[in-house]
Structure formats: C-alpha cells, structure tokens
Design an enzyme around this catalytic site. Structure first.
Site, PDB file in Angstrom:
ATOM      1  N   GLU A  14       0.842  -1.207   0.000  1.00 38.14           N
ATOM      2  CA  GLU A  14       0.000   0.000   0.000  1.00 38.14           C
ATOM      3  C   GLU A  14       0.877   1.255   0.000  1.00 38.14           C
ATOM      4  O   GLU A  14       1.851   1.345   0.748  1.00 38.14           O
ATOM      5  CB  GLU A  14      -0.880  -0.027   1.256  1.00 38.14           C
ATOM      6  N   LYS A  72      -9.008   2.925  -2.799  1.00 35.92           N
ATOM      7  CA  LYS A  72      -9.450   2.280  -1.566  1.00 35.92           C
ATOM      8  C   LYS A  72     -10.840   2.783  -1.176  1.00 35.92           C
ATOM      9  O   LYS A  72     -11.086   3.997  -1.160  1.00 35.92           O
ATOM     10  CB  LYS A  72      -8.432   2.621  -0.474  1.00 35.92           C
ATOM     11  N   CYS A 100      -6.067  -3.108   1.719  1.00 38.55           N
ATOM     12  CA  CYS A 100      -6.057  -3.193   3.186  1.00 38.55           C
ATOM     13  C   CYS A 100      -7.461  -3.201   3.823  1.00 38.55           C
ATOM     14  O   CYS A 100      -8.135  -4.210   3.797  1.00 38.55           O
ATOM     15  CB  CYS A 100      -5.186  -2.071   3.750  1.00 38.55           C
TER      16      CYS A 100
END
Lengths: 565, 565
Positions: free
Chosen positions: B44, B118, B154
């Site tokens: 990330e 994200k 994530c």
C-alpha cells in the site's frame, strides 16, 4: 404567536468535568429564567466539554454523560425551572450506530426531551469528529410555543445541503445553531457572512451560539450572535468572555428588533486577548495559580510575562533571570525592569557555576555547548515549577519554532507556550499594542477577559508602559556565544515571516514561493530549516506500537516538503 | 489460460522519499523479472510511503508523486521491464473529489495503466485516513493474461460489503490486496482467518501483500501470504524483513500448489524483533548511525541497550553510567558488565558535581531534588547526542509511563523509546528470552531482521548471556533517594500490569475493574496515577492556535477516566 425570549448562554466548559459543566448550566438557566427567558441555548457539547476527542469512545464516560443529562433535567425541575426549554450539547449513543453521536438535547419538565444529532462531522485541521462520531440522519424541528425552530450543530451550517437544506424545504420560523468554533484571526466576519447565507436559505432569523474559553491548545472566542432573515445583525455577545444575552424573538414579525451589539476589538487586541484567555483557562482547568519562566530581557519572554500577568496577576508570575558569561548588562537590566513593571517575583540565578560543573566533565564545544546553557536554564525553570507548583511557560514564537531555532529540553521546556502560534513580527506588534493600551490607561481592566467576576484579577492597572522599550527595539539574540545575533542563522524576520506564512499557512511549494518573488537562496534556506525542524519538534519519544491500544500517537505535521519540484 | 508467476515484493518504504521508494520498486521488479515473474505486487502507498498523514494534503507533494509514477513507468520500460505488470500504491487525485485518493496503479508498457481507489478508509486507532482521503466508488477487475484479478486495499477486506462483495458478484479468478497493516501482537492469525473468509466469499485464491519496516511509531511486520479458495495456506513470507517470494497462479486449477511457507517466530521473539526493527528503521530513515542512553544497571536500560546493539551493533551504542550518591555499587557493576557483553562504548559521568552546583543555588528538597538528578542525567545524554550526532534513547516502559513514574526532561528525554509499549513484566520476559537466545547461540544473526543484506550487522554473536542476571533479578528502583524502591510508590508490577491492561487496553471503568476481582485501593490508586500521567505526558508545550493552519495538534489520549461511576 407570542414573543419568545431566548437566552444566549455563552459559557466556558471544561472537557471531562461533567458535574462542573452541569452546575454551570443550572446557574445560567436560573439567571435566564429570572430575566424572563423561555428558552436557554448553551454551546456544542456543553456537558462533556469540547473537543472530547477519544474520550467519546470510553463507554463509562458516555454512561456518565447520559446520567448527568438526566440528573440535570431533574435538578432544573426541582428548582422550578422545568418550564424552561434548556438546550445543551452532549455525547449520545444509540444502538443503531457503531460510534457515539454529537447530540443536542432539550431539557424540559424534568426530562431529556428531544435529540438532534450533528450531520456533518468535520475531519480537517484541528477537527477529528468523523473519527469518534456517527453522523446524524434526520433534521429536527422543535415546536416551542407554536414556533418552528430548526436545529443545527456547528459544521452543519458550513456545508451546503444536509440538514439546513432540509429545514429550508420544511419551512421553519427560526434556525438555531450551537457551536464549538475555535478562534482564528478574522473568523468573525466569515461566520457572519455564512450566517447571513443560511438565514436567507431558510428565510428565517438565525441564532449562532458559540462556546468561549481555552481548552488545551484551542481558544473559543464566543462572539455569539443573531442575524435576521435578511442577514442584518440583531445581537452580538462580547468575544473572549462568558456572557448571558437575550434575543426577543417574534415569530409573527417580518423583521426582528435589534438587541445589544457588543463592539469588536481591533486586530492586535483580539489576538493578544485570545492568547491571554488560552493561558488563563489552561491554568484554571489544570489547577495552576502561578507560572514561572525565564526572563532573558528579550522580546519573547517579555511578551509572555506580560500575558501571564494579565492572566493571573503579576503576583502569580515568577520571572527568573539566568545570566551567563554571554549575557549583556542591558539584557539583565531589561529583565529586572520588566518584572518591576509587572509586579512579578524576580530571581536571579546565574548559570555559570552549573555550566562549569558540566564542562569540567564534558568539555563541550560549538552547538553542544550552546545547547548546554539553554538546558541548564530549562532545569532551573523546572525546579521552580516542581518546588512551587507553578506552570512552566515556554517562550518560543512561531518563527523560531518553525525554523528549529530553539533547544529541545532547553528554552523549549514548559507545559504551555502562549506565543507558539505568533510569528516574530507579530510578537513585536503585540508588545507595542500592549504598551499603548497600558499608556492609554486601558491596562488589564480594559481587556475583555475580565468581563465577568471569574476573570476579575483585582490588581491595579500598571502605569505607563508594561514592556521595556529596549526589549522591543534591540536586535534579537539568543546570547549563547559572544556577539551572537538571530540574523547570523536566519533571514531577517520581516522577510522570514513572509516566507513562513506562504510555506506553512498557504502550503505553497518551492515554485510558488519563487513566483512570489522570494529569492532562491532564502527559499531554500527556509524550506530546509522548516523541514528539519519538523523532526526536532517531536520531543516526546516515538516508540513502537506492540499492543492493540498503545498510547496516543504522534501525527505527521503538515509542513514537510522535503521533496523539491 | 497459462500459469501466471506473481512476485510478492514485501518492501520497506520511507514516507516522503519518492525517489528512493521508486528506485526500490525498479530494483525488485528487475529481480522478479529475472525469476520469470509476470506480475509484481508492492505494498500500500509504495511510492509515497505509509502512513503519509497530512502530507497527502500538500498539492506539491501529490504532483511530485504523480510525476514519480510516470517516470517510474518509463524507467521500467527503458530497462526492458515494460511487459511486467507492476502494481504499486500511491496517492491519487481526481477533479471529482475534494480530497486525494489512496490508490493502486498498474505500471505497464511505459504507462500508468489502471487505478483502483481504496473504499474503506480506516479512521480509528492509529489510522486517520478518512481525514485525508476521499473513498473510492467502484470495484476494479484487472484482466491479465486472461485471468480476472480483483483488487482491494487493506481495510477493504476488513469490512463486510463494499468492493469484495462486488467482486464476489462479478466473479474473479484471484483476489489481490496490497496492505500497510501495522504490527500488533497476535495479528498474524487474525489476518489469516480474515483472508480465508474473503477467499471463500470470492471463491478464489487471495494474495495478501503487506509492507514491512518501522515508520515513526508504527512497525509493519510483513508476513505476506497467499491462501487458496478453501482457506489453506499456500505461501507465507517471513516477518520483519524485506522479501521477494513467488506464487505460481494457475487460473484453471481447482487447487493451487503450495509454495514456500516461512516459519512463525514464538511470541517473545516476535515482540522483541518488532522493537528492534522499529528502532533500526527509525535510525536509518533519520540518518542516525549510533545511539546514546543512560545505563543505570536496571532492567529497562539493559533491555534497550541490548535492542540497540541488535539494531546497529554494539559499536554504535554509547552507554553512559551516571551514578549519584544514591547509586548502589551493584548498579554500577551491572551497567559496566552489560556494556562489556554488548561491545558498547561505556562512559562514567558522576552527577554529584553538577547536583551540588545546582543545589548550592536552589536548595531543592523532596520530589524536586529527585527530579533534579534525573534532569542532570537528561542534560548529559543530550550532550552526547549533540556532540556525537547520536540518537538519544528513552528507556521508559509502558507501566511507568502509564503511571507517570518518570521525570519530564529527565529520564523521559530522547527521540525514540524502544520499550514504551511494553509493560514491565514483559520487559523481564524479553530480557530472559534474549539471554536464552544468546546462550543457544542464536544471537543477533538468528534474528529475522538480518534476513537480507541491508540489515546485516556483520558483528560476531555475543557469547553466553547478553543481559546481566542481576539486572533481571533485583527489585526495581529509581535510586533517587536512599533505599528507594518502585514498590514504595506503585503496586507490585505483577498486579499493576494486569490492572493497566484492563484499564488502558480494554478501556474498562472502575466497576469493570472491581468485577474482575481487583481490590478497590489498587484500582483507585492506578486510575488516579494513570489519569494524572495523561497530563504529564504532554511534554511539548501546548499553546493557543491563532492562525488558520497552526502547528500539529495534541490529541487527547484515550485513557482519561477522571469521572467515577
């Protein structure tokens, strides 16, 4: 419909002090009722204090807040105040939401009567509300004596759409907002313009009730107000003091009558007073009655000492002169002169004996030897703090902190730094303003912070100037080596402060700064100093997180710009 | 479809170092291509480092990150690596969003090829992503050699619904996630269970690629892995070290073949290694090659010194014994013994001459005199730091920090505190474990942190035990007055640590603690100490905010519980 008397209770709350905050609501409600009010409005998160940050996430705290609201509703009824509509902010919980709510409740007839949850949760700058709260989902209109009152909390009016747009569609007679809006220079006008826009949107007058007082590193300036549907100002409460004002709302009138409008301070007075209020409240809320600080004879410590004297009286100020072999006689004289003018305690603690004791073992040179002097002074100031229970004040200004022109654990020690957000040129401006105010006989008594009994210091006004002219006029020096001047290490402050404002406040990059006309050498020097200082400011040691909930975190500061475009 | 070789590039990035991070991506991609990989996955926010906090809000930084991604795509193509699919994280911007995005991009054939943003932005614990990013709105499926690869970042897999649910509906052959998941004790199993659940949801294997390394107060433990659609483990990269492993994905197979599975460290080794990696990376990323610390002969400074020797070799450690009139001979001997075992520099700096110099002027008593001793030591450690360019280490453990059992600007000074998140009982456990490892000949070379060339210290393993047994066995004492013991002021650590864990980690209130069976006196003592220490920990002075963008803020720590239920 009949006229409704609304009391604007602009109070100073304390984070976590549920009982104390509730007691204040009871007192102000009682006063308001005696003055004929039917509705009393308190600031955002009245009962819990604001901002409560992660305290909101403790279930035991939320339960205690809920119990406090219920107890307070009962206490109001017991004191024959049950007929009042008392609007307070608090933390709310409901089973549908994962996180708590930022809630407005109405206490009436012994009960917690209605709840509105803040929709827009600010999550920028000093705000982290989306972290701790779940947003509200529906607008709330309260019917009081036949009038339709729409509710909003702080950020709800700063965003287009959302609850205010809903209220405009539903139609209301009055828009009422409770706020915890921190002070920023010049924000008063921004708030008024915004309120005029929202009042026009809902086609109704608007009440803006703001918190007042210092809480940690935030200062809330109060300055609550009411605007009419056409944006005209109907009422303004004073800034920087607790206040109880009234607005007589006539739901049937096309235009409301103007009430009292407090005058606005001028710019330097406003900033100075914000700094004094922040310090005074930090002392009060942490139970300090006095402060100690090093007095170098320079302008920074002189201004901080003057602010401290305004906050707690000269008798609460311990000024410590800590001369070294490099201190000029002028500096020592100026420090003594200042202490005398302020009526402060004044001690002289020469640092040479300690410096020699360290040097016999360590034999330091250069920067390490300069830092040693600053750190010995830090140890002495902390010894006063420990021995006498005083709050140690750090005297650094924003220009030197931004550039790392200070010593960690030396002059940077202390629990509170009254001028850490003032650029050096502003420090001079405020010192000159404070002297002018003293000469005009305004002195402490004229500052708005003594507007109510809690802030009354009772000491006589200083005569003439407060801050020695020599401290204002001389060239700045850390006096850590012979003939040292700040300008040896930094650009002249007039230039430096303009670069800092653009780089830090406006978040500009190198190309932007050059386009403003700053020369490349200055720009590169300042950027390098600021970027390096970012690390120096992290004085509390970092360390690895191993467990699920470690201690508080360090946040990356917004000034790193180590890359070059 | 053909088999696809996926390289798991578990690297250690540095926040803000765009050029350095890009260089590392180029190096690892080149290695992966040589090993036959078609697709390389990085963690990330690879290019920017993670977490970048408010740095994301600087437009100049975002532009530099964008330029870096384009430049890197070109550099890959120039090195005949354009055919690779290189997946990196970075900060993205688009005109539709008010804030930037946490974005995954694919570098391919010289271009920045596709972007996934994200969706779920964590905003709890150490995370503040909702503050700085706008959430993504649509799932992305990448077609690579005919295989449908679903993307997630994530937190996207930690929440039900959202992009993974969408991907499950669309149907994918592989779920690929890039992560910056900080270390917490025992988190490995949580991640595996979660991955098995998501793999079942999308009915496909899942690649979990995690960042490794220390960044400020976070440690990322790596331990990347692949699970099959049925949840079985196919690959695991080692913890706490950079790594390049491979997973040969067969889109047509019902079950994938197992690749290499790195063994897991046991609990004490895991925590110890996390602490050493955090310290080592803090040193590397801030360009420190050595450390200095006070060696008291006690267990805390002994463990920190051992960790430092493991991080940078004994020759990079300056241990300073600073005895006073209250220091026992045993303590001085233990400190010297430790330094010898570690191969550390060892200096003795008695503090009595400085103490007497201060006391002749100040005449302090009680706590103020105790703090003076600690602060003189702080000045000496900082003098070493300044004079030799060393990182000063604070040696406080979580139990004493939680209870405020330390001196501000004294033993609490330093830039990094390796054991600040370890309770005292854990400190003893880790010291015993480190000795056992040394006796077993495991030593530094056996720690996973030297698994690649960057972390190779090259020094010989210490023989026998590393930490003197006396330091582990004796009763803890600050030695600031005759006969002083920690147990004079604090409950015994075995009890204290259990109360602290419940009060701090589990956020329990007084009633909860009593229900666990702790006695009321202990509970009230510990709660009072912790609540008071909340304020003491704020060592950087607070001060009022006056301008729109002031310096960084202090966050209310989550342990205040000053109210009583």
């Amino acid at each position: 419909m009949t006229q409704i008397r609304i009391a604007l209770a602009q109070i100073d709350t304390c984070v976590g002090d549920l009982a104390g905050n509730a007691r204040k609501v009871l007192d102000y409600s009682s006063q308001a009722a005696k003055a004929g009010a039917q509705l009393v409005v308190f600031p955002e998160m009245t009962l819990t204090g604001y901002p409560i940050e992660d305290l909101a996430l403790r279930a035991t705290f939320r339960k205690a807040a809920w119990d406090t609201a219920n107890q307070l509703a009962g206490d109001l009824a017991d004191q024959q105040l049950g007929g009042l509509y008392v609007m307070v902010g608090t933390v709310g919980t409901d089973h549908a939401a994962a996180k708590p709510r930022n809630r407005l409740v109405v206490l009436h007839e012994g009960r917690v009567w209605a709840g509105y949850d803040k929709h827009f949760l600010p999550n920028y700058g000093v705000f982290d509300e989306f972290r701790i709260f779940t947003p509200g989902e529906r607008p709330v209109v309260l019917e009081v004596f036949g009038a339709r009152i729409g509710l909003a909390i702080c950020e709800d009016i700063w965003q287009d759409g959302g609850p205010v747009a809903d209220l405009a569609q539903q139609g209301i007679d009055l828009l009422l907002t409770i706020n915890g809006s921190p002070y920023e220079e010049g924000k008063t006008h921004t708030r008024l313009d915004l309120a005029a826009k929202r009042a026009a949107e809902v086609q109704a007058p608007m009440v803006y009730l703001n918190q007042v007082g210092g809480q940690d590193d935030l200062v809330f300036d109060g300055g609550s107000f009411v605007v009419d549907a056409d944006g005209s100002l109907l009422e303004r409460s004073p800034m920087f003091t607790e206040d109880l004002s009234y607005f007589d709302f006539d739901p049937d009138a096309n235009h409301q009558r103007t009430s009292s409008i407090a005058p606005m301070p001028q710019a330097d007075e406003e900033v100075y007073t914000a700094c004094v209020l922040g310090l005074k409240d930090y002392m009060d809320k942490n139970h300090f009655t006095g402060v100690c600080l090093g007095l170098s004879g320079g302008i920074d410590s002189a201004l901080v000492a003057a602010m401290a004297a305004d906050a707690c009286g000269g008798e609460g100020v311990w000024g410590i002169s800590m001369p070294s072999m490099y201190s000029s006689d002028g500096s020592k004289d100026d420090a003594a002169d200042l202490a005398g003018r302020l009526g402060a305690h004044y001690d002289v603690q020469p640092i040479e004996p300690m410096f020699q004791a360290f040097q016999r073992q360590l034999g330091l040179e250069g920067i390490a030897a300069e830092n040693l002097q600053a750190r010995i002074r830090g140890v002495i100031v902390m010894a006063y703090s420990n021995a006498k229970g005083l709050l140690a004040l750090a005297t650094g200004n924003k220009s030197e902190l931004a550039c790392g022109y200070s010593t960690i654990y030396g002059d940077a020690i202390g629990g509170y730094a009254p001028i850490k957000d003032l650029l050096k040129t502003r420090v001079w401006d405020l010192a000159r303003w404070r002297n002018q105010a003293a000469q005009a006989g305004v002195g402490i008594g004229g500052l708005r912070i003594v507007g109510n009994e809690r802030r009354e210091s009772g000491r006589p006004l200083p005569q003439g100037i407060m801050i020695p002219v020599a401290s204002i006029e001389k060239a700045p020096s850390a006096e850590l080596r012979p003939g040292q001047k700040d300008s040896d290490s930094l650009p002249e402050y007039e230039l430096l402060d303009r670069v800092l404002a653009a780089y830090i406040e406006c978040a500009e990059g190198r190309a932007d700064l050059l386009a403003r006309g700053f020369d490349a050498v200055t720009v590169d020097t300042v950027m390098r100093l600021v970027d390096r200082a970012e690390w120096k400011r992290r004085q509390y040691p970092l360390g690895p997180k191993v467990t699920a909930l470690a201690f508080g975190r360090d946040r990356r500061l917004p000034v790193t710009d180590a890359f070059r475009e």
